[in-house]
Enzyme design. Structure first.
Site, PDB file in Angstrom:
ATOM      1  N   GLN A 182      43.314  35.813  31.560  1.00 21.26           N
ATOM      2  CA  GLN A 182      42.047  35.240  31.104  1.00 21.26           C
ATOM      3  C   GLN A 182      41.882  35.350  29.598  1.00 21.26           C
ATOM      4  O   GLN A 182      40.843  34.956  29.047  1.00 21.26           O
ATOM      5  CB  GLN A 182      40.878  35.945  31.805  1.00 21.26           C
ATOM      6  CG  GLN A 182      40.891  35.738  33.318  1.00 21.26           C
ATOM      7  CD  GLN A 182      39.897  36.637  34.053  1.00 21.26           C
ATOM      8  OE1 GLN A 182      39.272  37.507  33.462  1.00 21.26           O
ATOM      9  NE2 GLN A 182      39.771  36.416  35.358  1.00 21.26           N
ATOM     10  N   HIS A 185      38.712  39.813  32.279  1.00 20.23           N
ATOM     11  CA  HIS A 185      37.351  40.269  31.975  1.00 20.23           C
ATOM     12  C   HIS A 185      37.164  40.611  30.501  1.00 20.23           C
ATOM     13  O   HIS A 185      36.923  41.757  30.146  1.00 20.23           O
ATOM     14  CB  HIS A 185      36.951  41.468  32.855  1.00 20.23           C
ATOM     15  CG  HIS A 185      36.901  41.142  34.323  1.00 20.23           C
ATOM     16  ND1 HIS A 185      36.261  41.942  35.229  1.00 20.23           N
ATOM     17  CD2 HIS A 185      37.401  40.094  35.034  1.00 20.23           C
ATOM     18  CE1 HIS A 185      36.384  41.396  36.435  1.00 20.23           C
ATOM     19  NE2 HIS A 185      37.076  40.290  36.337  1.00 20.23           N
ATOM     20  N   GLU A 234      25.328  37.198  38.551  1.00 15.39           N
ATOM     21  CA  GLU A 234      23.961  37.515  38.135  1.00 15.39           C
ATOM     22  C   GLU A 234      23.511  36.698  36.930  1.00 15.39           C
ATOM     23  O   GLU A 234      24.277  36.469  36.005  1.00 15.39           O
ATOM     24  CB  GLU A 234      23.847  38.994  37.724  1.00 15.39           C
ATOM     25  CG  GLU A 234      24.189  39.972  38.814  1.00 15.39           C
ATOM     26  CD  GLU A 234      24.060  41.417  38.357  1.00 15.39           C
ATOM     27  OE1 GLU A 234      23.724  41.656  37.172  1.00 15.39           O
ATOM     28  OE2 GLU A 234      24.303  42.309  39.189  1.00 15.39           O
ATOM     29  N   TYR A 247      22.627  47.588  32.731  1.00 15.43           N
ATOM     30  CA  TYR A 247      22.460  46.574  33.780  1.00 15.43           C
ATOM     31  C   TYR A 247      23.120  46.966  35.095  1.00 15.43           C
ATOM     32  O   TYR A 247      23.084  46.217  36.053  1.00 15.43           O
ATOM     33  CB  TYR A 247      22.893  45.193  33.274  1.00 15.43           C
ATOM     34  CG  TYR A 247      21.824  44.662  32.332  1.00 15.43           C
ATOM     35  CD1 TYR A 247      20.804  43.853  32.805  1.00 15.43           C
ATOM     36  CD2 TYR A 247      21.765  45.081  31.006  1.00 15.43           C
ATOM     37  CE1 TYR A 247      19.775  43.432  31.971  1.00 15.43           C
ATOM     38  CE2 TYR A 247      20.743  44.667  30.165  1.00 15.43           C
ATOM     39  CZ  TYR A 247      19.752  43.847  30.657  1.00 15.43           C
ATOM     40  OH  TYR A 247      18.725  43.451  29.844  1.00 15.43           O
ATOM     41  N   TYR A 256      36.909  42.434  46.067  1.00 18.40           N
ATOM     42  CA  TYR A 256      37.764  41.387  46.608  1.00 18.40           C
ATOM     43  C   TYR A 256      38.424  41.823  47.910  1.00 18.40           C
ATOM     44  O   TYR A 256      38.706  41.025  48.775  1.00 18.40           O
ATOM     45  CB  TYR A 256      38.836  41.003  45.589  1.00 18.40           C
ATOM     46  CG  TYR A 256      38.267  40.328  44.372  1.00 18.40           C
ATOM     47  CD1 TYR A 256      37.592  39.119  44.488  1.00 18.40           C
ATOM     48  CD2 TYR A 256      38.384  40.898  43.119  1.00 18.40           C
ATOM     49  CE1 TYR A 256      37.058  38.496  43.370  1.00 18.40           C
ATOM     50  CE2 TYR A 256      37.861  40.280  42.000  1.00 18.40           C
ATOM     51  CZ  TYR A 256      37.189  39.075  42.134  1.00 18.40           C
ATOM     52  OH  TYR A 256      36.671  38.474  41.033  1.00 18.40           O
TER      53      TYR A 256
END
Lengths: 371, 371
Positions: free
Chosen positions: A93, A155, A249, A259, A270
């Site tokens: 990513q 991430h 979210e 948070y 997963y």
């Protein structure tokens, strides 16, 4: 305007009565006859970020490391823009991520790019800036490097906005394998950071007194934040983040707040295992909106008072209509008929919505009401 | 003094080098030859609390609902003290709990008793006070009732201390079946409350502005707190609480703090299931000391600079020697040879340690150094 017409239809549905915020599976799809979509550019390698230049041209980041120019006539230039970040780790990513212009771009020429730097075994999200002269970058420098390095390629977060005070908010992620570190405010895993235009820690950051990595932290307890939009009307900083399996979210970001990831989550792992027995806890803010099953939200824009969210796995553009309390009153989906993974959405200076698709031959799309 | 001699031995062990706080399984047992134990009274029904009267007499609560008087000569009076709380729910772990004198007892005659009130299907911890005239109570009234009612008969907490400012701190518990509520500060499950002498919420309580039940809350995120001791030298309020299976904790109590149960715990559930994947989290205070396996700590006293902890399941009196940072430097155990469940420990006005055993024919014990 399309949005006005659709909003009128929404009001009828709202009158039918539904007090709780709708979940995504209740979202209605908008008939493509209501809008017009134009493919502006194609053949981009996983386009990730887009910035509108004052002259009508656009800069687009490709995840594999190139910055591309689309000129004022909508023509994608073959040659990549030169002079960008030179230590990009492009894998998984990671790679070039978001791109934004400095608030004083017209005079400074400064462009900011978020990206992942390093190697497969030791990399980190970073922030680069350089001066763009219409052809290439000069004077490029990496002004912020998140700590610590990770050995994963997932991430990174990566979205950016400038706040009215001139500070830059940059979203990050938990590095996938380091989720417990999202609860620590003395590193940048799972954090949103706030920086000066030079990449330093502003003195009014909530943990500035803590020094070190903590001085940069604006909020924490996040998983992977890839949506960020500031509403100048309300002063609200919106973000969304990827949940695990379920539990994506939408949040309002306040300085200093935890948070809750991975202590509270409405998703599961997963593997099907529970990450935590706590879906909510009183001392952690509840999300404004939750998507279960996950849509994989990838970009966020505020446009004509509504929030627009691009979805990778969900392959749609979600529109969230807000009520006057800032709650989600209604959710609808556009572009489901195309079945494309969508990476980003922006409200363009031309009044249109602009989109990036996530593909090896990704596109830049322009979305307007049907004529 | 015994304690002085034992402390010298402790220093030798400390010099041998051990930087981490010892866990209970490392605790050394003290040779009974070093101390003298006297049984002062016997035949008490699960004695729970003890208060020293100025004239050398003592009041003892029995869990099944009676208050008993031991006169200045150490004779347990047959007849129960009259006029005490009349709505006691005595079942399971509930009944009469702790007893303390008002700081102005010599003039006011006021005695405070914590207890569980109500029925098996709807009960709550409560605080009662009345005037003691040497024979019986008069003018008794229940001045505080914890909310909400529970349908269980476990985890009432119940220990009390007066702080130097005249306020009364009362420990509570999560009601066993309501552990998630320990994270909520708008009820009293899993809280420690702080009250005025009349049972009201002091205006300087941390959540006083929240009103309602929150106004009484001093700290929260507790499981079942049955140890409480204030150190006037340091101003530290010590407490301990029962963990689930393992994870009994010694904590320093600060106003407004969430101690994390059941989000963080170093214990597991009785079933063997994990309660939470988080043994610690940065935003929750770590216990000063942890007992795994559980000792079931039931009472706490500060005596000659050391903390003493009675254990039910552990059937011992634990002595915790503190270093000048307030950490546990060494843990030793007394009374293991007796094999009795111990309910409470107090530092007596006579310089001795006083103990209650937990049994249907419970005892009051006096512990002094060997002559």
């Amino acid at each position: 305007m399309m949005m006005v017409r659709l909003a009128a239809a929404a009001s009828l549905v709202a009158l039918a009565g539904c007090s709780d915020p709708p979940r995504s599976w209740q979202a209605q799809d908008i008939d493509p006859a209501n809008y017009q979509l134009t493919v502006i550019a194609s053949g981009l390698n996983h386009p990730w970020g887009l910035a509108f230049l004052p002259d009508g041209a656009m800069l687009v980041t490709e995840r594999n490391g190139a910055v591309r120019l689309i000129d004022g006539d909508g023509n994608l230039q073959d040659a990549a823009v030169t002079g960008g970040p030179d230590d990009v780790f492009a894998g998984g990513q990671g790679g070039l991520l978001d791109i934004v212009l400095a608030p004083d771009f017209e005079t400074s020429g400064l462009v900011y790019i978020s990206y992942s730097a390093g190697t497969a075994s030791a990399n980190h999200p970073a922030l680069w800036r350089g001066r763009f002269d219409g052809q290439g970058f000069s004077g490029g420098e990496t002004v912020f490097r998140a700590v610590p390095d990770r050995a994963t390629e997932h991430h990174y977060g990566g979205r950016m906005v400038f706040l009215p005070d001139g500070s830059l908010v940059l979203t990050l992620g938990d590095g996938f394998a380091y989720r417990e570190r999202a609860q620590h405010r003395d590193d940048h895993l799972g954090a949103i950071v706030r920086l000066t235009h030079g990449g330093a820690a502003p003195e009014d950051n909530p943990f500035h007194a803590g020094g070190g990595a903590a001085a940069y932290v604006y909020s924490y307890g996040h998983r992977n934040v890839q949506g960020l939009a500031f509403d100048p009307q309300t002063g609200v900083l919106w973000s969304h983040e990827h949940g695990p399996r379920g539990g994506d979210e939408l949040n309002v970001i306040e300085p200093g707040v935890n948070y809750g990831w991975p202590v509270v989550s409405q998703g599961i792992d997963y593997t099907g295992a529970r990450i935590s027995p706590f879906e909510t806890l009183p001392d952690f803010p509840e999300p404004v909106h939750v998507w279960t099953p996950s849509i994989a939200p990838s970009g966020l824009a505020l446009h004509e008072g509504d929030l627009y969210v691009t979805a990778l796995a969900g392959r749609a553009l979600h529109r969230l209509e807000l009520d006057d309390q800032g709650r989600v009153a209604r959710e609808t989906r556009l572009l489901t008929e195309r079945g494309q993974r969508l990476r980003h959405v922006l409200s363009g200076p031309d009044g249109a919505l602009w989109l990036l698709t996530d593909a090896p031959d990704g596109q830049v799309l322009r979305l307007t009401p049907a004529p």
